[in-house]
Motif scaffolding. Structure first.
Motif, PDB file in Angstrom:
ATOM      1  N   ILE A   1     -34.768   8.409   3.239  1.00 42.94           N
ATOM      2  CA  ILE A   1     -36.115   7.536   3.256  1.00 42.94           C
ATOM      3  C   ILE A   1     -36.788   8.472   3.047  1.00 42.94           C
ATOM      4  O   ILE A   1     -36.986   9.866   3.854  1.00 42.94           O
ATOM      5  CB  ILE A   1     -36.144   7.157   4.688  1.00 42.94           C
ATOM      6  CG1 ILE A   1     -35.227   5.741   4.946  1.00 42.94           C
ATOM      7  CG2 ILE A   1     -37.504   6.518   4.980  1.00 42.94           C
ATOM      8  CD1 ILE A   1     -35.039   5.382   6.384  1.00 42.94           C
ATOM      9  N   LEU A   2     -38.082   8.609   2.515  1.00 43.11           N
ATOM     10  CA  LEU A   2     -39.076   9.295   2.123  1.00 43.11           C
ATOM     11  C   LEU A   2     -40.199   8.658   2.748  1.00 43.11           C
ATOM     12  O   LEU A   2     -40.820   7.735   1.853  1.00 43.11           O
ATOM     13  CB  LEU A   2     -39.142  10.015   0.889  1.00 43.11           C
ATOM     14  CG  LEU A   2     -40.637  10.769   0.631  1.00 43.11           C
ATOM     15  CD1 LEU A   2     -40.787  11.875   1.311  1.00 43.11           C
ATOM     16  CD2 LEU A   2     -40.615  11.077  -0.948  1.00 43.11           C
TER      17      LEU A   2
ATOM     18  N   ILE B   1     -41.810   5.451   0.954  1.00 39.79           N
ATOM     19  CA  ILE B   1     -42.967   4.596   1.415  1.00 39.79           C
ATOM     20  C   ILE B   1     -44.134   5.517   1.216  1.00 39.79           C
ATOM     21  O   ILE B   1     -44.495   6.662   1.551  1.00 39.79           O
ATOM     22  CB  ILE B   1     -43.117   4.114   2.641  1.00 39.79           C
ATOM     23  CG1 ILE B   1     -41.769   2.926   2.815  1.00 39.79           C
ATOM     24  CG2 ILE B   1     -44.267   3.499   3.172  1.00 39.79           C
ATOM     25  CD1 ILE B   1     -41.988   2.375   4.333  1.00 39.79           C
ATOM     26  N   ASN B   2     -45.346   5.078   0.236  1.00 35.52           N
ATOM     27  CA  ASN B   2     -46.341   5.954   0.267  1.00 35.52           C
ATOM     28  C   ASN B   2     -47.366   5.404   1.134  1.00 35.52           C
ATOM     29  O   ASN B   2     -47.875   4.292   1.104  1.00 35.52           O
ATOM     30  CB  ASN B   2     -46.838   6.274  -1.368  1.00 35.52           C
ATOM     31  CG  ASN B   2     -45.604   6.756  -2.135  1.00 35.52           C
ATOM     32  OD1 ASN B   2     -45.130   7.704  -1.681  1.00 35.52           O
ATOM     33  ND2 ASN B   2     -45.545   6.198  -3.354  1.00 35.52           N
ATOM     34  N   MET B   3     -48.261   6.424   1.879  1.00 34.60           N
ATOM     35  CA  MET B   3     -49.468   5.960   2.694  1.00 34.60           C
ATOM     36  C   MET B   3     -50.726   5.633   1.707  1.00 34.60           C
ATOM     37  O   MET B   3     -51.158   6.862   1.519  1.00 34.60           O
ATOM     38  CB  MET B   3     -49.494   6.544   3.942  1.00 34.60           C
ATOM     39  CG  MET B   3     -50.264   6.100   4.794  1.00 34.60           C
ATOM     40  SD  MET B   3     -49.626   4.420   5.667  1.00 34.60           S
ATOM     41  CE  MET B   3     -48.047   5.098   6.154  1.00 34.60           C
TER      42      MET B   3
ATOM     43  N   CYS C   1     -39.479   1.613  -3.664  1.00 29.95           N
ATOM     44  CA  CYS C   1     -40.932   2.261  -3.349  1.00 29.95           C
ATOM     45  C   CYS C   1     -41.770   1.219  -3.272  1.00 29.95           C
ATOM     46  O   CYS C   1     -42.359   0.375  -4.134  1.00 29.95           O
ATOM     47  CB  CYS C   1     -41.106   3.324  -4.689  1.00 29.95           C
ATOM     48  SG  CYS C   1     -42.598   4.140  -4.361  1.00 29.95           S
ATOM     49  N   ASN C   2     -42.448   1.413  -2.042  1.00 33.75           N
ATOM     50  CA  ASN C   2     -43.742   0.637  -1.757  1.00 33.75           C
ATOM     51  C   ASN C   2     -44.794   1.435  -1.033  1.00 33.75           C
ATOM     52  O   ASN C   2     -44.622   2.815  -0.574  1.00 33.75           O
ATOM     53  CB  ASN C   2     -43.326  -0.551  -0.713  1.00 33.75           C
ATOM     54  CG  ASN C   2     -42.202  -1.411  -1.228  1.00 33.75           C
ATOM     55  OD1 ASN C   2     -42.624  -2.521  -2.151  1.00 33.75           O
ATOM     56  ND2 ASN C   2     -40.974  -1.395  -0.744  1.00 33.75           N
ATOM     57  N   SER C   3     -45.741   0.949  -0.746  1.00 35.95           N
ATOM     58  CA  SER C   3     -47.159   1.579  -0.194  1.00 35.95           C
ATOM     59  C   SER C   3     -47.806   0.550   0.898  1.00 35.95           C
ATOM     60  O   SER C   3     -47.354  -0.494   0.939  1.00 35.95           O
ATOM     61  CB  SER C   3     -48.091   1.822  -1.100  1.00 35.95           C
ATOM     62  OG  SER C   3     -48.542   0.860  -2.075  1.00 35.95           O
TER      63      SER C   3
ATOM     64  N   VAL D   1     -41.088   0.385   9.520  1.00 32.41           N
ATOM     65  CA  VAL D   1     -39.602   0.525  10.045  1.00 32.41           C
ATOM     66  C   VAL D   1     -39.032  -0.823   9.399  1.00 32.41           C
ATOM     67  O   VAL D   1     -37.806  -0.620   8.635  1.00 32.41           O
ATOM     68  CB  VAL D   1     -39.500   0.318  11.449  1.00 32.41           C
ATOM     69  CG1 VAL D   1     -38.101  -0.122  11.775  1.00 32.41           C
ATOM     70  CG2 VAL D   1     -39.707   1.413  12.345  1.00 32.41           C
ATOM     71  N   TYR D   2     -39.773  -1.968   8.997  1.00 35.22           N
ATOM     72  CA  TYR D   2     -39.143  -2.894   8.288  1.00 35.22           C
ATOM     73  C   TYR D   2     -39.045  -2.544   6.931  1.00 35.22           C
ATOM     74  O   TYR D   2     -38.054  -2.716   6.495  1.00 35.22           O
ATOM     75  CB  TYR D   2     -40.284  -4.022   8.487  1.00 35.22           C
ATOM     76  CG  TYR D   2     -39.844  -5.379   7.721  1.00 35.22           C
ATOM     77  CD1 TYR D   2     -38.862  -6.110   7.573  1.00 35.22           C
ATOM     78  CD2 TYR D   2     -40.583  -5.554   6.513  1.00 35.22           C
ATOM     79  CE1 TYR D   2     -38.406  -6.965   6.700  1.00 35.22           C
ATOM     80  CE2 TYR D   2     -40.472  -6.272   5.678  1.00 35.22           C
ATOM     81  CZ  TYR D   2     -39.172  -7.340   5.747  1.00 35.22           C
ATOM     82  OH  TYR D   2     -39.142  -8.200   4.818  1.00 35.22           O
ATOM     83  N   LEU D   3     -39.853  -1.904   6.227  1.00 34.74           N
ATOM     84  CA  LEU D   3     -39.881  -1.674   4.925  1.00 34.74           C
ATOM     85  C   LEU D   3     -38.480  -0.660   4.770  1.00 34.74           C
ATOM     86  O   LEU D   3     -38.088  -0.455   3.578  1.00 34.74           O
ATOM     87  CB  LEU D   3     -41.161  -1.007   4.424  1.00 34.74           C
ATOM     88  CG  LEU D   3     -42.175  -2.152   4.135  1.00 34.74           C
ATOM     89  CD1 LEU D   3     -43.570  -1.598   3.823  1.00 34.74           C
ATOM     90  CD2 LEU D   3     -42.000  -3.315   3.473  1.00 34.74           C
TER      91      LEU D   3
END
Length: 257
Positions: free
Chosen positions: A86-87, A137-139, A179-181, A231-233
């Motif tokens: 996880i990143l 996950i990118n903020m 990969c999501n944001s 956490v879910y993602l």
């Protein structure tokens, strides 16, 4: 247990305070081994110590995400025993001002952290993740998709984070990398308190309420609410989700105006 992250190794940049701290603690609470990256090791160590005090597994690392050599060296050390799963690209800085009030030095400073920092961390982790899949996950921010006054440089960088998310998601589908944001609106963090103290001394309470009311839901978000979405993602329950931006904004994008 739903959202179980046991045996997962996670990196959280900017995990020493605010949203990053909440995400680091939430991931550890679900069983992840969390590695917190901060340019200043002190807040990272404080978050790691708090996680350990509650029985979690966390380590702090001094790392400048805008420096690729530093990032590669840090990631190599973290992944020496097993790959990263996880990143969370959370580290970021702000700038206030329209284009006329944004100097070239301002653009360079915000770019180095908000765009290059995200790129550096993905670049350092992606080969590692290709071995057995992973989650990035990118903020991002609501500023990536809607106009916000006096946030020219910040909005530009968050738009880049959003499109990086889509590109990475598409390029690494076959490797099992998702990969999501996440795009928060205003969230009550120490940054907000510092901003109000610096710019509105003696009026902090009044201005805090004004900013809160810009969210249709009538308040700012809490870091823990952003962390719960992260956490879910990161979990297997979200295994069908990739290439998607998740606004968590109290209705800001759809209900304002």
């Amino acid at each position: 247990m739903k959202f179980d992250l046991a045996n997962k190794k996670a990196i959280v940049t900017g995990g020493g305070s605010g949203i990053g701290r909440a995400i680091a603690m939430a991931l550890a609470g679900q069983g992840a081994e969390v590695h917190i990256l901060e340019v200043n090791a002190k807040p990272a160590k404080e978050t790691a110590a708090e996680i350990k005090a509650t029985g979690g597994d966390a380590q702090a690392h001094a790392c400048d995400v805008s420096n690729q050599k530093d990032v590669i060296k840090t990631v190599a050390g973290i992944s020496a025993d097993r790959p990263i799963d996880i990143l969370i690209n959370n580290a970021g800085i702000a700038h206030i001002g329209n284009v006329e009030l944004t100097a070239e030095a301002d653009i360079d400073r915000v770019y180095q952290v908000n765009i290059k920092g995200v790129y550096n961390c993905i670049y350092a982790c992606i080969k590692n993740m290709k071995e057995r899949g992973g989650v990035i996950i990118n903020m991002a921010s609501v500023a990536a998709t809607v106009g916000i006054s006096d946030r020219f440089a910040y909005s530009m960088t968050k738009g880049a984070v959003l499109t990086m998310t889509y590109s990475v998601a598409k390029d690494y589908l076959s490797y099992g990398i998702r990969c999501n944001s996440i795009s928060p609106a205003r969230v009550h963090t120490p940054f907000v308190d510092g901003y109000l103290k610096q710019n509105y001394p003696g009026m902090e309470k009044e201005m805090f309420e004004r900013l809160s009311q810009t969210q249709p839901i009538g308040r700012m978000g809490r870091p823990e609410e952003i962390a719960n979405l992260a956490v879910y993602l990161c979990s297997d329950e979200a295994s069908f989700i990739t290439g998607t931006d998740f606004p968590i904004d109290g209705g800001f994008i759809k209900l304002n105006g």
